[in-house]
Design an enzyme around this catalytic site. Structure first.
Site, PDB file in Angstrom:
ATOM      1  N   LEU A  56       1.413   0.171   0.030  1.00 58.67           N
ATOM      2  CA  LEU A  56       1.680   1.390   0.814  1.00 58.67           C
ATOM      3  C   LEU A  56       2.832   1.187   1.790  1.00 58.67           C
ATOM      4  CD1 LEU A  56      -1.968   2.640   1.499  1.00 58.67           C
ATOM      5  CD2 LEU A  56      -0.333   3.514  -0.174  1.00 58.67           C
ATOM      6  N   ARG A  57       3.273  -0.077   1.938  1.00 56.58           N
ATOM      7  CA  ARG A  57       4.477  -0.435   2.706  1.00 56.58           C
ATOM      8  C   ARG A  57       4.395  -0.245   4.216  1.00 56.58           C
ATOM      9  NH1 ARG A  57       5.866  -3.529  -1.182  1.00 56.58           N
ATOM     10  NH2 ARG A  57       7.150  -2.708  -2.861  1.00 56.58           N
ATOM     11  N   ASN A  87       1.235  -7.435   1.957  1.00 54.07           N
ATOM     12  CA  ASN A  87       2.606  -7.908   2.237  1.00 54.07           C
ATOM     13  C   ASN A  87       3.447  -6.859   2.970  1.00 54.07           C
ATOM     14  OD1 ASN A  87       2.765  -6.239  -0.012  1.00 54.07           O
ATOM     15  ND2 ASN A  87       4.409  -7.418  -0.983  1.00 54.07           N
ATOM     16  N   ASP A 147      -0.445 -11.394  -2.475  1.00 55.41           N
ATOM     17  CA  ASP A 147       0.326 -10.774  -3.559  1.00 55.41           C
ATOM     18  C   ASP A 147       1.806 -10.611  -3.227  1.00 55.41           C
ATOM     19  OD1 ASP A 147       0.586  -9.334  -6.113  1.00 55.41           O
ATOM     20  OD2 ASP A 147       1.205  -7.735  -4.770  1.00 55.41           O
ATOM     21  N   ASN A 273       7.768  -7.695 -11.073  1.00 52.73           N
ATOM     22  CA  ASN A 273       7.193  -9.026 -11.044  1.00 52.73           C
ATOM     23  C   ASN A 273       5.676  -8.924 -11.110  1.00 52.73           C
ATOM     24  OD1 ASN A 273       7.247 -11.783 -10.892  1.00 52.73           O
ATOM     25  ND2 ASN A 273       7.182 -11.841  -8.657  1.00 52.73           N
ATOM     26  N   ASP A 300      -0.297  -1.699  -9.173  1.00 55.78           N
ATOM     27  CA  ASP A 300       0.794  -2.455  -8.528  1.00 55.78           C
ATOM     28  C   ASP A 300       1.920  -1.490  -8.117  1.00 55.78           C
ATOM     29  OD1 ASP A 300       2.250  -4.454  -7.375  1.00 55.78           O
ATOM     30  OD2 ASP A 300       2.726  -5.506  -9.238  1.00 55.78           O
TER      31      ASP A 300
END
Lengths: 425, 311
Positions: A56-57, A87, A147, A273, A300
């Site tokens: 979701l950043r 992350n 992740d 990735n 993802d």
């Protein structure tokens, strides 16, 4: 608040009515009425989808996505719960950050946001983050993952697997041996050799999965393998499951549909990735999802701003968005091919991911007494993917211009419509 | 017929022969005291170099100037690129200036392909990452043809760091198109994993390949490969894959030795070999200008590009 969904084909079965009251399914039958009526003629009713793997950043990269826009995208994709990956910037490695993300999800209200906690401080792979504090926080974290990066240190991985047993947690591993993938750009194979792009060998994923399965068995812990991408990984997971070990795995929609030949255009929209693999890998992944070796589909969903993708391949960011296309890709690759029926889709996209994430309010069968988390889906239409219509803030979909089947018509979160007529309600 | 030259695979046999034949005619210009043709007068060729490569840049520059084109050299160092400008913005700038052709050298594989989306002129790949360097392959083929005649059935050994070599990739493709038989010779660590899918033979044994070869093309071994365990030491590499005087004796009398430059004398090639009469290394440089003239002439000379096809 009361709603009656008329003539829905629950898991693709015969048409039935679903009466919702106070956020729960009150009754299933025919000729039901009460409250607002939603016509579901010809639509398949699925339990609200659950994503184990969403970026979701927020906090940190609100230019790519926010909890608000990402959960709108999730709702449009038929999801009622998403696991927000750790992350972010700052990294979700403390109770404070996971609670912030959790609260932003509550405020947005488009779907439940279940934060994932980082395994190591700052995703650096050096020291364990305070996993217990995140587990005990308001966010009740049960899934832990670095992740984007692999927990490469075998001792640290072992300790993480052991430690999370205390609160029934699971470590979701991004399996990527770092030395074997330094500078890696795409799947190592015939195409990478021809294109002169540094290869990401399948063995770099498989070696870590094999090691982690052995570690999980040794300490009697739960292991979840993120975004499995190779036929060899499938074989290892199948073997670990045959031993009775507590290993689960996910596959992304893009790994079920696309192959490394997409890189031939050098369009970084296909850079991801783990990378897109070969047609043999794709068919092994589909078969594994069908037979349950791979437990679930996880998107993802990885939003990136335009400038991070409008560049030469090597400079581009890795990742693609997927929330708003996942169900369509699963229909295309698994349902229309006869590999899964709608009950199978419910299992792989709702029941099992909810169980792995220990979400009690999601992934329940549509029956009286269950929370009314329901997705209404029209499998009969076919549309060209148009990212300008997406709710996500980003546009990096690899399916742009492709024709895909199906459309999410409505999503209900505890009885409240989050999407109606395909639009945010 | 293509508008760009990105890969040697863009060229049909007919295209490739047409370039080589055109280069043969243009070679005569280079032998005159006034080395200039008016063909590309009023056309603008931009040399867009993101990597330092003086030899390739001046070769393209000389080629364009001998055809009377206006040449703009844009090198990344000290330009807007070093201030973080994206490839796209650089491309849009060149587009706004009306570049008819952009010759691009870039460290990222695929950058020339990306560039075609943003400029309307022809794009010529002057080397992209570890992908391709098609004009090098053309000048190599031109050099071979001048020494050996028709390349059909000729045996070419390409020796060295194939994994990271754009020269090798373009040569394999072009030589295959022209009917030559290529054998790649390298330690297994310096070959791509799926090299068996390429249209060529592969060997780990240079001594076995040399006696059957009409052409021995040595590739440069980059210094940084030695630190990444591709081979144990420079000396071991040189012993097993270097072309020294003793190995030179195994090559048959008419065979030639090539190197795309810059050479590591004493590493992949001994000085005596590089300077011998069998060596075409200096000819390759001269032929580079001629072949690049032919490429620019055929891409830009007429109202329609005469080689390749629209991408």
């Amino acid at each position: 608040m009361s709603i009656t969904i008329k003539n829905a084909r629950i898991l693709g079965g015969d048409p039935a009515d679903i009466r919702i009251e106070n956020g729960a399914v009150a009754e299933i039958g025919t000729g039901l009425s009460g409250g607002e009526t939603v016509d579901a003629d010809g639509l398949v009713a699925l339990p609200g989808l659950v994503d184990l793997h969403t970026h979701l950043r927020e906090p940190g990269r609100e230019d790519a996505e926010t909890v608000e826009t990402g959960t709108r995208a999730a709702a449009r994709g038929g999801y009622t719960a998403v696991h927000a990956m750790a992350n972010t910037s700052p990294v979700a490695d403390t109770a404070g950050v996971v609670e912030q993300v959790w609260r932003l999800g509550q405020e947005a209200g488009h779907c439940d946001v279940q934060p994932v906690g980082a395994v190591t401080i700052g995703l650096k792979g050096e020291r364990l983050a305070e996993l217990g504090a995140m587990a005990d926080s308001a966010a009740r974290v049960r899934v832990f993952s670095d992740d984007g990066l692999c927990v490469n240190d075998a001792v640290l991985m072992r300790r993480a697997l052991e430690y999370v047993k205390a609160f029934d947690g699971v470590v979701a591993q991004h399996a990527q041996e770092p030395r074997l993938t330094e500078g890696a750009q795409m799947n190592e194979g015939e195409v990478s050799g021809r294109l002169g792009l540094a290869g990401w060998p399948a063995a770099a994923e498989e070696a870590i999965i094999a090691r982690d399965c052995l570690l999980a068995a040794h300490v009697g812990s739960r292991l979840h393998v993120c975004h499995v991408s190779t036929a060899g990984s499938v074989e290892i997971i199948r073997w670990a499951k045959s031993k009775g070990w507590n290993v689960t795995a996910e596959v992304t929609p893009h790994h079920l549909l696309l192959t490394d030949e997409r890189a031939e255009t050098y369009d970084p929209i296909y850079k991801v990735n783990p990378p897109l693999r070969t047609a043999e890998d794709v068919s092994a992944l589909r078969a594994a999802l069908a037979d349950g070796t791979i437990d679930c589909v996880a998107t993802d969903h990885a939003p990136h701003p335009v400038e991070d993708k409008e560049t030469e391949w090597a400079a581009a960011a890795m990742g693609m968005i997927g929330l708003e296309t996942a169900l369509s890709v699963v229909q295309e690759t698994m349902v229309d091919t006869g590999l899964l029926d709608w009950a199978g889709v419910a299992d792989r996209m709702s029941y099992r991911p909810a169980r792995i994430g220990r979400l009690t309010g999601h992934g329940r069968a549509i029956e009286a007494g269950a929370p009314a988390n329901i997705t209404l889906y029209d499998p009969s239409v076919r549309e060209t993917v148009d990212p300008t219509a997406f709710a996500s803030r980003s546009r990096n979909t690899p399916y742009i211009g492709m024709s895909l089947p199906g459309r999410v018509v409505a999503t209900f979160l505890r009885g409240r419509p989050t999407v109606l007529e395909g639009k945010i309600a | 017929m293509k508008k760009h030259l990105i890969s040697a695979a863009d060229l049909s046999r007919e295209d490739a022969l047409r370039i080589l034949d055109t280069a043969e005619e243009l070679a005569q210009v280079s032998e005159r005291s006034i080395k200039k043709l008016p063909t590309l007068r009023g056309r603008t060729v931009v040399n867009l170099f993101f990597e330092d490569s003086t030899r390739t840049r001046i070769s393209f520059e000389a080629a364009a100037k001998r055809l009377s084109a206006d040449v703009i050299n844009f090198s990344a160092k000290g330009s807007s690129v070093s201030k973080g400008e994206s490839l796209k913005d650089t491309a849009l700038t060149l587009q706004a200036m009306g570049a008819d052709a952009v010759v691009i050298r870039h460290g990222a594989s695929g950058a020339p392909q990306n560039l075609t989306q943003w400029v309307s002129g022809s794009v010529v790949n002057a080397g992209d990452g570890t992908h391709e360097h098609p004009t090098q392959a053309l000048l190599d083929a031109f050099t071979m043809r001048r020494r050996l005649g028709d390349l059909a059935g000729r045996r070419v050994a390409i020796v060295g760091d194939v994994l990271h070599s754009r020269v090798a990739r373009s040569n394999v493709l072009l030589l295959h198109t022209l009917g030559a038989q290529v054998t790649l010779v390298a330690p297994p660590t310096l070959l791509p994993v799926a090299v068996d899918a390429w249209p060529c033979e592969v060997s780990y044994d240079l001594d076995a390949v040399l006696p059957k070869s009409d052409v021995v093309m040595m590739l440069r071994v980059q210094q940084e490969r030695m630190n990444a365990a591709f081979f144990p030491s420079a000396r071991e590499y040189s012993r097993r894959y270097g072309l020294d005087r003793d190995r030179m004796a195994r090559i048959h009398d008419d065979a030639i030795v090539m190197h795309p430059g810059p050479m590591n004398r004493g590493m992949e090639i001994a000085a005596e070999v590089a300077d011998s009469a069998r060596s075409t290394i200096v000819e390759q440089v001269a032929n580079g200008v001629t072949v690049r003239m032919a490429v620019l002439y055929l891409l830009l000379g007429g109202s329609e590009p005469a080689i390749g096809g629209t991408l």
